[in-house]
Design an enzyme around this catalytic site. Structure first.
Site, PDB file in Angstrom:
ATOM      1  N   LYS A 238       1.444   3.341  -9.070  1.00  0.00           N
ATOM      2  CA  LYS A 238       2.761   3.375  -8.434  1.00  0.00           C
ATOM      3  C   LYS A 238       2.654   3.156  -6.923  1.00  0.00           C
ATOM      4  O   LYS A 238       3.446   2.418  -6.326  1.00  0.00           O
ATOM      5  CB  LYS A 238       3.428   4.724  -8.734  1.00  0.00           C
ATOM      6  CG  LYS A 238       4.670   5.028  -7.906  1.00  0.00           C
ATOM      7  CD  LYS A 238       5.765   4.006  -8.134  1.00  0.00           C
ATOM      8  CE  LYS A 238       7.022   4.396  -7.350  1.00  0.00           C
ATOM      9  NZ  LYS A 238       7.925   3.262  -7.164  1.00  0.00           N
ATOM     10  N   GLU A 239       1.671   3.803  -6.306  1.00  0.00           N
ATOM     11  CA  GLU A 239       1.568   3.774  -4.846  1.00  0.00           C
ATOM     12  C   GLU A 239       1.044   2.444  -4.306  1.00  0.00           C
ATOM     13  O   GLU A 239       1.516   1.943  -3.297  1.00  0.00           O
ATOM     14  CB  GLU A 239       0.668   4.916  -4.361  1.00  0.00           C
ATOM     15  CG  GLU A 239       1.286   6.308  -4.506  1.00  0.00           C
ATOM     16  CD  GLU A 239       2.345   6.582  -3.454  1.00  0.00           C
ATOM     17  OE1 GLU A 239       2.672   5.675  -2.684  1.00  0.00           O
ATOM     18  OE2 GLU A 239       2.849   7.721  -3.407  1.00  0.00           O
ATOM     19  N   SER A 240       0.040   1.874  -4.961  1.00  0.00           N
ATOM     20  CA  SER A 240      -0.627   0.709  -4.377  1.00  0.00           C
ATOM     21  C   SER A 240      -0.887  -0.427  -5.348  1.00  0.00           C
ATOM     22  O   SER A 240      -1.515  -1.426  -4.959  1.00  0.00           O
ATOM     23  CB  SER A 240      -1.968   1.150  -3.775  1.00  0.00           C
ATOM     24  OG  SER A 240      -2.858   1.566  -4.819  1.00  0.00           O
TER      25      SER A 240
END
Length: 473
Positions: free
Chosen positions: A328-330
């Site tokens: 999700k983040e990267s």
């Protein structure tokens, strides 16, 4: 004497897989049912307790804007009742979200005065519940897939395939009947995957579009509404699933005056032409999940697996939670940068990393170490209560990772004050987040949760056995 054909039918029925049987509608009377509150009692208390399907499609409200289809109708009913109030006895709605398969049981126990499910829902004879005139008539079920994949014209063509359904799906009986026919012809049954309780019908549709799930069945109005947001969905309308049904509201049988008021209101209610304006505006801005197990992403995860497993093991957590958060983040990019703040695979800030004793977050190993330590610190300091189950605990930790733990704790306090469950993020505390900060934080937690569930479904292939174990025969 039992005829051979009848005996064969009985044996085949007993051998059918049970996956396509939905859970029953909750225990009806674990305690003595509460007193039936009819309209006079409701006016006296000035509160109408409405049990709603916890699906955001049905009952969502974001920063004062109704996006749930039932919210518009319920607010109009509130105004209708208050337009006929005497002596200032105006009524306010108290919204009580429940899982769809628990709604009628909760009504029978007296936990609410009215059920507004927003979906097809059958009444069992033992419920002692009365249904309103139809809210919507002749509602068919549609088979939903994704554009570019095989189309179907008959339900029997799904033999050997998997349907993904939410608990309480109106398709359950139809699938069971088709599976009986398939068994008689010695064909594989339609397999049913009942989703995790943290997923509502709109979550399943989003995951179908992403390719995480392949097929589902939903009511036509839900399919049409979400097609405005999820353009890759495909609807095989020609597949006859069952006879179209009617949608209702429900009350206890003895609440005759409330039932009469509902029926009079239904005759006058017209759906607002702008009902979906806020819904479309809000959801089109939201992050829509991708398939985290697409070929390239799966290859990236395989390379990252050792470092994710190492630091998850050190913090006593499931490495797939770290993997879902990293995706999700990267999108599994260790070199991801966001200005001078969030950095690397876990998109952790330097200040957060320093709080857990990590100074260099440019290095992949240290970046994951900082992210894992920070998650573990949040869990230990704020969400260690044994009253939280592990999926809810992780949801709170993710919300705190995104918004800050103190803010999430404040939301739990407000949820408890409102009569919501402060130990349940999904569909409970998240409602407070939707009101206070909007849908972005809720979408963040939901996205990571969906990625985790996608990984967990494929855990066996993502966690190859150690050589010493794999070599045993």
């Amino acid at each position: 004497m039992i005829r051979p054909s009848a005996l064969l039918m009985l044996c085949l029925t007993l051998l059918l897989p049970m996956a396509a049987v939905a859970r029953l509608d909750g225990p009806l009377e674990v305690a003595k049912p509460g007193k039936v509150r009819d309209l006079a009692d409701i006016r006296s208390s000035r509160t109408l307790r409405v049990l709603v399907n916890q699906s955001r499609n049905s009952s969502g409200e974001i920063q004062g804007q109704a996006i749930g289809v039932e919210y518009h109708r319920l607010r109009a009913f509130e105004q209708y009742l208050n337009g006929h109030a005497q002596d200032g006895q105006e009524i306010s709605l108290k919204i009580i979200p429940k899982a769809k398969d628990q709604l009628l049981g909760a009504l029978a126990r007296g936990e609410g005065d009215l059920v507004a499910p927003g979906e097809l829902l059958d009444v069992k004879a033992t419920h002692k519940i009365s249904r309103s005139d139809p809210i919507a008539s002749g509602v068919p079920l549609w088979l939903v897939g994704v554009k570019g994949e095989r189309r179907f014209t008959r339900l029997e063509q799904l033999s050997g395939r998997t349907l993904t359904l939410t608990t309480g799906s109106a398709a359950a009986d139809a699938i069971s009947q088709v599976n009986q026919k398939l068994a008689l012809h010695k064909q594989p049954p339609i397999k049913v995957e009942w989703v995790d309780p943290s997923l509502a019908v709109e979550d399943v549709l989003e995951m179908v579009q992403a390719g995480i799930f392949h097929l589902t069945i939903v009511e036509k109005p839900i399919a049409e509404r979400w097609s405005k947001i999820l353009p890759k969905l495909r609807f095989d309308k020609q597949v006859a699933i069952n006879e179209p049904g009617d949608e209702f509201w429900f009350v206890r049988q003895d609440a005759s005056m409330l039932r009469a008021s509902i029926d009079r209101f239904i005759k006058t209610y017209r759906t607002p032409s702008d009902q979906d304006v806020a819904f479309q505006r809000i959801y089109r801005r939201l992050y829509q999940v991708r398939n985290p197990l697409a070929r390239v992403d799966r290859q990236r995860l395989e390379k990252l697996r050792p470092v994710l497993q190492k630091h998850a093991r050190e913090q006593g957590m499931d490495w797939l939670n770290l993997a879902a958060l990293a995706f999700k983040e990267s999108a599994f990019d260790p070199g991801a940068r966001n200005g001078g703040g969030p950095t690397g695979l876990m998109q952790i800030t330097p200040s957060a990393a320093q709080r857990v004793g990590v100074s260099n977050i440019e290095n992949l190993d240290s970046n994951v170490q900082a992210g894992a330590r920070y998650l573990a610190m949040i869990r230990r300091k704020f969400f260690a209560s044994p009253k939280l189950n592990e999926r809810e605990r992780m949801a709170f930790v993710l919300a705190a990772y995104n918004m800050g733990p103190e803010r999430v704790q404040g939301m739990r306090t407000e949820a408890k004050r409102r009569g919501l469950n402060p130990n349940q993020w999904f569909f409970q505390v998240e409602r407070i987040a939707m009101e206070q900060v909007g849908m972005a934080a809720v979408s963040y937690v939901n996205s990571v949760n969906k990625y985790y569930l996608a990984f967990d479904r494929d855990r066996e292939s993502l966690e190859p056995l150690a050589p010493s174990v794999a070599s045993r025969k």
